[in-house]
Design a protein around this motif. Structure first.
Motif, mmCIF file in Angstrom:
data_model
loop_
_atom_site.group_PDB
_atom_site.id
_atom_site.type_symbol
_atom_site.label_atom_id
_atom_site.label_comp_id
_atom_site.label_asym_id
_atom_site.label_seq_id
_atom_site.Cartn_x
_atom_site.Cartn_y
_atom_site.Cartn_z
ATOM 1 N N ARG A 2 54.905 1.755 49.935
ATOM 2 C CA ARG A 2 53.789 1.062 49.292
ATOM 3 C C ARG A 2 52.762 0.665 50.349
ATOM 4 N NH1 ARG A 2 55.389 -2.845 44.579
ATOM 5 N NH2 ARG A 2 56.812 -1.492 43.482
ATOM 6 N N SER A 3 51.508 0.626 49.941
ATOM 7 C CA SER A 3 50.452 0.213 50.856
ATOM 8 C C SER A 3 50.273 -1.302 50.859
ATOM 9 C CB SER A 3 49.129 0.871 50.472
ATOM 10 O OG SER A 3 49.234 2.261 50.582
ATOM 11 N N TYR A 4 50.358 -1.898 49.663
ATOM 12 C CA TYR A 4 50.115 -3.338 49.528
ATOM 13 C C TYR A 4 51.150 -3.973 48.612
ATOM 14 C CZ TYR A 4 45.615 -2.403 51.637
ATOM 15 O OH TYR A 4 44.628 -2.020 52.507
ATOM 16 N N LEU A 5 51.383 -5.268 48.846
ATOM 17 C CA LEU A 5 52.164 -6.105 47.944
ATOM 18 C C LEU A 5 51.242 -7.225 47.479
ATOM 19 C CD1 LEU A 5 55.587 -6.378 49.795
ATOM 20 C CD2 LEU A 5 55.039 -4.968 47.820
ATOM 21 N N TYR A 6 51.577 -7.808 46.359
ATOM 22 C CA TYR A 6 50.725 -8.839 45.754
ATOM 23 C C TYR A 6 51.530 -10.115 45.509
ATOM 24 C CZ TYR A 6 47.981 -4.661 45.258
ATOM 25 O OH TYR A 6 47.300 -3.496 45.533
#
Length: 99
Positions: A2-6
């Motif tokens: 994954r590129s980003y987590l939120y």
């Protein structure tokens, strides 16, 4: 990977107002987008943070900093939104108060 987590934090209205300036400052300092959603009487404060591989699990780049600043105001442990849920939120700026 994954590129980003939120990562997201659930806050009571009065605590949301308290942490709003710190969230804006954090967002600007680390260049991490921040959004909020209002769910009933509660607020969700979420950040788009770069994902970091930690073996078989993911963490995020500013995990410790975010938790140390915001965890004490939340009503539950940090959880993660999907990108779609994050994008539904409103962006934060110095003039917004979440109302």
């Amino acid at each position: 990977m994954r590129s980003y987590l939120y990562p997201a934090f659930t806050l009571e209205p009065e605590d949301f107002e308290k942490v709003l300036p710190a969230a804006v400052k954090f967002s600007q300092t680390y260049e991490v987008p921040c959004r909020f959603l209002k769910e009933g009487d509660l607020y969700l404060l979420s950040f788009e943070d770069k994902a970091v591989s930690r073996g078989i699990v993911y963490g995020h780049q500013h995990e410790k900093e975010l938790e140390s600043k915001f965890q004490k105001y939340t009503i539950c442990d940090v959880f993660y939104l999907s990108k779609k849920e994050f994008e539904k939120g409103k962006g934060l700026s110095l003039n917004e108060s979440g109302k």
